[in-house]
Design a protein around this motif. Sequence first.
Motif, short mmCIF file in Angstrom:
data_model
loop_
_atom_site.label_atom_id
_atom_site.label_comp_id
_atom_site.label_asym_id
_atom_site.label_seq_id
_atom_site.Cartn_x
_atom_site.Cartn_y
_atom_site.Cartn_z
N SER A 143 7.89 -10.13 7.83
CA SER A 143 9.09 -10.34 7.03
C SER A 143 9.63 -9.03 6.49
O SER A 143 9.01 -7.97 6.56
N ALA A 144 10.83 -9.15 5.90
CA ALA A 144 11.44 -8.00 5.24
C ALA A 144 10.56 -7.52 4.09
O ALA A 144 10.55 -6.33 3.76
N ARG A 145 9.78 -8.45 3.51
CA ARG A 145 8.88 -8.09 2.41
C ARG A 145 7.87 -7.04 2.86
O ARG A 145 7.59 -6.08 2.14
N VAL A 146 7.33 -7.20 4.05
CA VAL A 146 6.38 -6.23 4.57
C VAL A 146 7.08 -4.91 4.86
O VAL A 146 6.57 -3.83 4.54
N ALA A 147 8.26 -4.98 5.45
CA ALA A 147 9.00 -3.76 5.75
C ALA A 147 9.35 -2.99 4.49
O ALA A 147 9.40 -1.75 4.49
N PHE A 150 -1.81 -6.39 -3.94
CA PHE A 150 -2.24 -5.07 -3.50
C PHE A 150 -1.21 -4.01 -3.87
O PHE A 150 -1.57 -2.87 -4.18
N GLU A 151 0.06 -4.38 -3.84
CA GLU A 151 1.09 -3.42 -4.27
C GLU A 151 0.98 -3.15 -5.77
O GLU A 151 1.07 -2.00 -6.21
N GLU A 152 0.75 -4.21 -6.55
CA GLU A 152 0.60 -4.04 -8.00
C GLU A 152 -0.63 -3.18 -8.33
O GLU A 152 -0.62 -2.42 -9.31
N GLN A 153 -1.67 -3.29 -7.52
CA GLN A 153 -2.88 -2.50 -7.73
C GLN A 153 -2.76 -1.09 -7.19
O GLN A 153 -3.71 -0.31 -7.24
N ARG A 154 -1.56 -0.77 -6.67
CA ARG A 154 -1.28 0.58 -6.14
C ARG A 154 -2.27 0.98 -5.05
O ARG A 154 -2.82 2.08 -5.05
N ALA A 155 -2.50 0.04 -4.13
CA ALA A 155 -3.37 0.34 -3.00
C ALA A 155 -2.77 1.47 -2.17
O ALA A 155 -1.55 1.62 -2.08
N ALA A 163 6.98 0.03 2.76
CA ALA A 163 7.09 1.45 3.07
C ALA A 163 8.03 2.15 2.09
O ALA A 163 7.76 3.28 1.66
N ALA A 164 9.10 1.48 1.72
CA ALA A 164 10.05 2.06 0.78
C ALA A 164 9.44 2.22 -0.61
O ALA A 164 9.88 3.06 -1.40
N HIS A 165 8.41 1.42 -0.89
CA HIS A 165 7.73 1.48 -2.19
C HIS A 165 6.51 2.39 -2.14
O HIS A 165 5.72 2.42 -3.09
N GLY A 221 -0.30 7.42 -9.09
CA GLY A 221 0.68 6.64 -8.34
C GLY A 221 0.05 5.78 -7.26
O GLY A 221 0.74 4.97 -6.64
N HIS A 222 -1.24 5.94 -7.03
CA HIS A 222 -1.94 5.09 -6.05
C HIS A 222 -3.43 5.17 -6.31
O HIS A 222 -3.91 6.04 -7.04
N SER A 223 -4.17 4.26 -5.71
CA SER A 223 -5.62 4.23 -5.87
C SER A 223 -6.27 4.65 -4.56
O SER A 223 -5.60 4.89 -3.55
N ARG A 224 -7.60 4.71 -4.59
CA ARG A 224 -8.34 5.01 -3.36
C ARG A 224 -8.87 3.70 -2.77
O ARG A 224 -10.03 3.60 -2.38
N THR A 225 -7.99 2.72 -2.72
CA THR A 225 -8.34 1.43 -2.12
C THR A 225 -7.36 1.11 -1.00
O THR A 225 -6.21 1.54 -1.01
N ILE A 226 -7.85 0.33 -0.05
CA ILE A 226 -7.03 -0.16 1.06
C ILE A 226 -7.17 -1.67 1.08
O ILE A 226 -8.28 -2.20 0.99
#
Length: 335
Positions: free
Chosen positions: A130-134, A113-118, A137-139, A59-64
């Motif tokens: 923006s609301a996009r950044v907020a 970065f979201e698609e890459q599951r950072a 967290a929900a994702h 569900g996530h990677s070890r990347t930031i």
Amino acid sequence: MKAASVKDVADRAGVSVGTVSNVLNNPDRVAERTRERVQSAIADLGFVRNDAARQLRAGHSRTIGLVVLDAANPFYAALARGAEAEAARHEFSLLLASSLQDADREARYIDLFEEQRAQGLLLSPVGETSARVADLAAHGVSTVLVDRDAEAETYGSVSVDDVHGGRAAVEHLLASGRRRIAFMAAETELRQVADRWRGAQDAVARAAAAGTADASIELIEAESLTTLGGRAAALSLFERDPGDIPDAVFCANDLLATGALQAFIIDGRYTVPDDVALVGYDDIEFASSAIVPLTTVRRPAEELGRTAVRMLLGETPSAHTVFQPELIARASSGH
């Protein structure tokens, strides 16, 4: 030639696919002789694990991800260096992107970065968050604003008090006897630049209210926050009558100040600091080694990056950290 699979490794080593998976992910669970057999099969087959598939399962990677305003700016390069060092300490990789102060470009990197599951996102935003950044967290994507304070509690922030920094720079110039001050800047809609301008104006207003200095301050707009931008803006000053030349220039960053210093040397009619005092901002690496070492306001770039990563990974008790900048007096202001 088809790439070797986990099943190919298992067949070669004479073990189950689950045992190969444990060798790759939980080697302590596998007996040493079996582990050696699997590792030998991996080497013989040239097996390379499919990290993308592993990330999908986890569900996530070890990347930031880190998105800065301009990766070419030495300040952000130092910030990234600190973030990368801290990420490596926690066995994470840092992916750096530059928005170039373009909101659309910034949005594309956030999506990427979201698609890459950072594991998380460190963001120095172009405008108001923006609301996009907020929504990140929900994702499940943790976000920390870097070099900007947060307007909401849904994400953390690591920032510098740039109002204080702008005020400190101009107070220093006033204390040095300068009275006709110019603030050189570009991208004045950026929060960091706007805060420095606000602090500079506040210093002049406070001095007037206290009766300690009868000074003025003006805004000189450059085309960009770069060395070339600073040089061009400073050269334009020389078109004025001599009595209209400011006796001090406070620049929104050290790149502008470096360009302004070049302009004064090229023109030759006015010297730094005898005729015009010069102050920069950031204290990038070559500020101290300029031909006239730059007085500047230091921001702890590497510590900003390190703190942001620690905050992202839940290692800091505070969700919002504000660093205080420090005036570093050098020859360009007469010290």
